[in-house]
Every structure is written in C-alpha cells, then in structure tokens.
Design a protein around this motif. Structure first.
Motif, short mmCIF file in Angstrom:
data_model
loop_
_atom_site.label_atom_id
_atom_site.label_comp_id
_atom_site.label_asym_id
_atom_site.label_seq_id
_atom_site.Cartn_x
_atom_site.Cartn_y
_atom_site.Cartn_z
N ASN A 110 44.45 30.96 26.24
CA ASN A 110 43.60 31.33 27.37
C ASN A 110 42.24 31.77 26.85
OD1 ASN A 110 42.48 32.15 29.74
ND2 ASN A 110 43.98 33.74 30.17
N ILE A 111 41.36 30.80 26.69
CA ILE A 111 40.02 31.10 26.21
C ILE A 111 39.15 31.64 27.36
CG2 ILE A 111 38.97 28.84 26.59
CD1 ILE A 111 37.70 29.22 23.77
N GLY A 112 39.61 31.51 28.59
CA GLY A 112 38.82 31.93 29.74
C GLY A 112 39.18 33.30 30.28
N ALA A 113 39.81 34.15 29.47
CA ALA A 113 40.23 35.46 29.96
C ALA A 113 39.05 36.31 30.41
CB ALA A 113 41.03 36.19 28.89
N GLN A 114 37.93 36.21 29.71
CA GLN A 114 36.78 37.02 30.11
C GLN A 114 36.22 36.54 31.45
OE1 GLN A 114 33.63 37.33 27.25
NE2 GLN A 114 32.41 38.65 28.53
N GLY A 115 36.16 35.24 31.66
CA GLY A 115 35.71 34.71 32.94
C GLY A 115 36.65 35.10 34.07
N GLN A 116 37.95 35.07 33.80
CA GLN A 116 38.92 35.50 34.80
C GLN A 116 38.73 36.98 35.11
OE1 GLN A 116 42.27 33.89 32.43
NE2 GLN A 116 42.98 33.09 34.41
N PHE A 117 38.46 37.76 34.09
CA PHE A 117 38.21 39.19 34.29
C PHE A 117 36.98 39.42 35.16
CE2 PHE A 117 35.71 42.81 32.63
CZ PHE A 117 36.49 43.84 33.11
N VAL A 118 35.89 38.71 34.85
CA VAL A 118 34.64 38.90 35.60
C VAL A 118 34.81 38.47 37.05
CG1 VAL A 118 32.26 38.09 35.80
CG2 VAL A 118 33.15 38.78 33.58
N LEU A 119 35.39 37.28 37.27
CA LEU A 119 35.56 36.82 38.65
C LEU A 119 36.59 37.66 39.41
CD1 LEU A 119 35.30 32.95 38.34
CD2 LEU A 119 33.64 34.56 39.25
N GLY A 120 37.64 38.09 38.74
CA GLY A 120 38.60 38.98 39.38
C GLY A 120 37.98 40.31 39.75
N SER A 121 37.12 40.83 38.88
CA SER A 121 36.41 42.09 39.17
C SER A 121 35.47 41.92 40.35
CB SER A 121 35.61 42.55 37.96
OG SER A 121 36.45 42.78 36.86
N LEU A 122 34.78 40.78 40.38
CA LEU A 122 33.87 40.50 41.50
C LEU A 122 34.64 40.41 42.81
CD1 LEU A 122 31.01 39.80 42.48
CD2 LEU A 122 31.54 37.41 41.99
N ALA A 123 35.76 39.71 42.80
CA ALA A 123 36.57 39.58 44.01
C ALA A 123 37.10 40.94 44.46
CB ALA A 123 37.72 38.62 43.76
N THR A 124 37.54 41.75 43.50
CA THR A 124 38.02 43.09 43.83
C THR A 124 36.93 43.91 44.49
OG1 THR A 124 39.60 43.06 42.01
CG2 THR A 124 38.97 45.22 42.85
N THR A 125 35.75 43.87 43.93
CA THR A 125 34.62 44.63 44.48
C THR A 125 34.28 44.17 45.89
OG1 THR A 125 33.74 44.93 42.27
CG2 THR A 125 32.21 45.27 44.09
N ILE A 126 34.21 42.86 46.08
CA ILE A 126 33.85 42.33 47.40
C ILE A 126 34.90 42.72 48.44
CG2 ILE A 126 33.61 40.19 48.72
CD1 ILE A 126 32.25 39.01 46.21
N VAL A 127 36.18 42.57 48.10
CA VAL A 127 37.24 42.89 49.06
C VAL A 127 37.26 44.38 49.39
CG1 VAL A 127 39.76 43.02 49.29
CG2 VAL A 127 38.68 40.90 48.56
N VAL A 128 37.13 45.23 48.38
CA VAL A 128 37.16 46.67 48.63
C VAL A 128 35.96 47.10 49.47
CG1 VAL A 128 36.97 48.93 47.51
CG2 VAL A 128 38.58 47.25 46.64
N LEU A 129 34.78 46.57 49.16
CA LEU A 129 33.61 46.93 49.95
C LEU A 129 33.69 46.40 51.38
CD1 LEU A 129 30.71 46.46 47.36
CD2 LEU A 129 31.66 48.61 48.25
N ALA A 130 34.30 45.23 51.55
CA ALA A 130 34.43 44.66 52.90
C ALA A 130 35.47 45.42 53.72
CB ALA A 130 34.80 43.18 52.80
N LEU A 131 36.54 45.87 53.08
CA LEU A 131 37.61 46.55 53.81
C LEU A 131 37.39 48.05 53.95
CD1 LEU A 131 40.83 44.80 52.45
CD2 LEU A 131 39.63 44.40 54.61
N ALA A 132 36.52 48.64 53.17
CA ALA A 132 36.33 50.09 53.18
C ALA A 132 35.99 50.64 54.57
CB ALA A 132 35.28 50.50 52.16
N PRO A 133 35.08 50.03 55.32
CA PRO A 133 34.81 50.58 56.66
C PRO A 133 35.98 50.46 57.62
CG PRO A 133 33.06 49.05 55.97
CD PRO A 133 34.17 48.93 54.99
N LEU A 134 36.89 49.53 57.38
CA LEU A 134 38.02 49.32 58.28
C LEU A 134 39.24 50.13 57.90
CD1 LEU A 134 37.74 45.41 58.35
CD2 LEU A 134 36.73 47.04 59.97
N ALA A 135 39.29 50.62 56.67
CA ALA A 135 40.48 51.32 56.17
C ALA A 135 40.54 52.74 56.73
CB ALA A 135 40.46 51.36 54.66
#
Length: 173
Positions: A106-131
């Motif tokens: 898995n040479i792409g672990a860092q890319g997976q980490f970055v995109l997973g972090s970005l997705a986490t941030t977007i989802v948490v920020l989008a859901l925060a007002p509704l939670a």
C-alpha cells in the motif's frame, strides 16, 4: 546474512527484545545529542550555551531535549495533541500493515489518510449544526466522521487494489 540476523532477532525472548529496544532508544538519544552539539559548534551565537574543552556550542542538548519533551508532554493540551497525532500515524501504519499482510504493497497510505481526513472534516462540519448537543451529539459526530474517513480512504485505495487483483498490475505505478 540478513536472513540470519532476522532469524536471530525472532529467537530473542521478550526481555531481550525490550532491552534491545531500550538500547536503540538510548543510542538514538546519544546520536541526537551528537548532532545537536555538531550543529551548535557550527552556528554563530553571541553567548554559547555550553563550553567543553574550549569549544563553544550554541545549543545545549539537555535543554533541547527538555524543550522537546515539554512540548510533547508539558501540559494536558500538549499530551492530547501528542496522542492525537500519534493515533493518526498509528492508524496510517496499520493500514499499510493490513495490506502488506494480504500480499499488497500500500504505497498510497498517505493519500488515503489525507482524503479520509478531508472527508471526516467535511462530514463533521456538515453534521455539527444538525447534531444534538451533549455526549450523544459528540458520539454521533465522531462515529459519522470515522465512518466517512474509512469509506473515502478505502475508496481511494480501491482502484489500485482492484487493478492489482483483476489485471495483476503493479500497484506502485
């Protein structure tokens, strides 16, 4: 020769492995002190921090290590930040280890980490007002964020993994 070395290391007892690990840490600290002293002897400073046998050093290794440890564990905020960053790196290493155990590199672990972090941030920020507020809302946001990060990171690794399994392509390219 390398196989003999690895064989010898695998044959060590738990206490011998712990002692070997501690010796490696001590050796790293000593080498680090040497590098700090070398850098301090080449730097220009008005008042040296350390003078040994007439040689002036601009950096004191003990002071550098004290600041380093204080920055990581000096107060509860620093401990939390250290644990946060350590957890992220451990999870990235675990993703590599799981793929490697399955016969993939898995040479792409860092890319997976970055995109997973970005997705986490977007989802948490989008859901925060509704939670809802309180522990329930926090648990919901953490769960949704972790799930989003895992899904997006996994999807990012899906294409090279699929190509490797289906067409035996090199996953490094």
């Amino acid at each position: 020769r390398l196989e003999c070395l690895f064989g010898a290391l695998l044959g060590l007892s738990a206490s011998e492995r712990i002692l070997l690990s501690l010796a490696a840490v001590v050796a790293a600290i000593v080498v680090g002190m040497g590098i700090i002293l070398a850098a301090g002897s080449m730097a220009a400073c008005s008042s040296p921090k350390l003078v040994v046998f007439g040689v002036q050093f601009c950096y004191d290794p003990i002071e550098v290590y004290t600041v380093l440890i204080g920055g990581a564990f000096g107060n509860s905020y620093n401990v939390a930040a250290t644990l946060q960053r350590t957890t992220l790196l451990l999870c990235t290493g675990l993703s590599f280890a799981i793929a490697y155990k399955g016969g993939l590199f898995n040479i792409g672990a860092q890319g997976q980490f970055v995109l997973g972090s970005l997705a986490t941030t977007i989802v948490v920020l989008a859901l925060a007002p509704l939670a809802p507020t309180g522990v329930a809302g926090g648990a919901l946001l953490v769960s949704a964020g972790v799930l989003a990060g895992c899904v997006v990171g996994g999807l990012y690794g899906l294409l090279p993994g699929f190509l490797k399994v289906q067409y035996d392509t090199n996953e490094v390219i």
